[in-house]
Design an enzyme around this catalytic site. Structure first.
Site, short mmCIF file in Angstrom:
data_model
loop_
_atom_site.label_atom_id
_atom_site.label_comp_id
_atom_site.label_asym_id
_atom_site.label_seq_id
_atom_site.Cartn_x
_atom_site.Cartn_y
_atom_site.Cartn_z
N LYS A 60 0.82 -1.21 0.00
CA LYS A 60 0.00 0.00 0.00
C LYS A 60 0.86 1.27 0.00
CE LYS A 60 -4.38 -1.89 1.39
NZ LYS A 60 -5.51 -1.89 2.33
N ARG A 64 -3.47 -10.63 4.44
CA ARG A 64 -3.81 -10.60 3.02
C ARG A 64 -2.62 -9.99 2.28
NH1 ARG A 64 -6.17 -6.99 -0.65
NH2 ARG A 64 -7.59 -7.98 -2.16
#
Length: 328
Positions: free
Chosen positions: A271, A306
């Site tokens: 991210k 994840r």
């Protein structure tokens, strides 16, 4: 909410969230006081300590790896890499070989600024991949990353096992009924705003408390809609309507979310905040930072990680558990 604090070694204190070798001795109570863990309210103490129910047949006494498979042309990190059915199936096999214990298949990008995908198009991207994986004899649990009830219903009929809804049932009013009827696990993720505008100056007075309260409301809504509480997971939604400091603050406070007594899923892989801190501009260059944050989450009791980089995260977790003495 109380925040568990870490002991010196794995043999002291109370067990944390049913995770092998993770324990806590003290906590910050609702009044901000540092107290012994044994003095917490018994109901709260039980939620902080209790083992979580199995997820798709997997015991949640150690972090489980959820491999990301985006069958989209525009996802922020791997958009277009697996957009064809053949490429997606090949990638899924690769993720399983690397150690993915759950596959999370998504057909709609929810990156900042992403546009909404028609439901029919999302179904056309996702469902044939689910069907082909099952036809090929791949038994690894499959989660479908979708906000749409029709996609969820069709994918579950083809053999998917779980729904990962980034809107926490807030996008499609029919989603709760689909999940309740199928009696499958559901991840409720926090997001402030929609993907198109969620990163335009997000604001919180207290990000930890506000995310907690929002998730509590979504848990209540899910249960009221007939979804069993023991089918729920929570995800604080790193990067979804949060700036750099919001993300870092949430990562420091992850144990707060064990107070729900539910499995905690963390999706931080590649991210933008990792690139901001590390200077890695391209998402695919953020693997080392992603692994570092995954280890932090695991140390704080995250049950599901994840990730894009399954092999690297799996290796790091094995070493971390060995050094810390927390092997299951």
């Amino acid at each position: 909410m109380p925040v568990p604090l870490w002991p010196i070694g794995p043999e002291r204190g109370l067990p944390l969230a049913g995770m092998a070798g993770l324990r806590f001795e003290r906590a910050i109570d609702a009044d901000g006081r540092d107290v012994a863990a044994e003095t917490l309210d018994p109901t709260l103490r039980e939620r902080l300590c209790a083992p979580r129910p199995q997820l798709c047949g997997l015991a949640l006494d150690q972090p489980r790896l959820m491999g990301i498979l985006n069958v989209t042309p525009d996802s922020f990190s791997d958009g277009g890499d697996h957009a064809t059915r053949a490429a997606a199936v090949t990638r899924a096999r690769g993720l399983v070989a690397e150690g993915a214990e759950i596959l999370d298949i998504g057909g709609e990008s929810t990156r900042p600024g992403a546009e909404t995908v028609p439901v029919a198009e999302e179904i056309a991207r996702v469902v044939p991949v689910v069907a082909e994986l099952r036809a090929a004899g791949i038994t690894t649990p499959i989660s479908v990353d979708t906000r749409n009830a029709a996609t969820a219903r069709t994918a579950l009929a083809e053999g998917a096992n779980m729904i990962n809804d980034v809107s926490a049932l807030g996008h499609d009013p029919d989603m709760a009924g689909v999940v309740a009827g199928a009696d499958v696990p559901l991840c409720l993720m926090h997001a402030q705003g929609m993907p198109q505008e969620m990163q335009r100056a997000p604001r919180y007075d207290d990000v930890v408390a506000e995310v907690h309260d929002a998730l509590a409301a979504r848990i209540e809504a899910a249960c009221a809609a007939g979804i069993s509480r023991d089918r729920l997971l929570v995800d604080p939604g790193i990067g979804f309507g949060k700036d750099l400091q919001h993300n870092l603050t949430l990562l420091r406070a992850l144990p707060v979310y064990h107070a729900f007594g539910l499995p905690l899923l963390m999706g931080v892989s590649r991210k933008r905040f990792i690139g901001t801190v590390s200077g890695a501009e391209a998402p695919k260059d953020r693997m080392p930072g992603s692994v570092a944050v995954a280890l932090l989450a695991a140390q704080q009791g995250a049950h599901v990680l994840r990730v894009h980089d399954v092999k690297e995260t799996r290796q790091a977790l094995r070493l971390h558990r060995a050094v810390m003495g927390t092997d299951a």
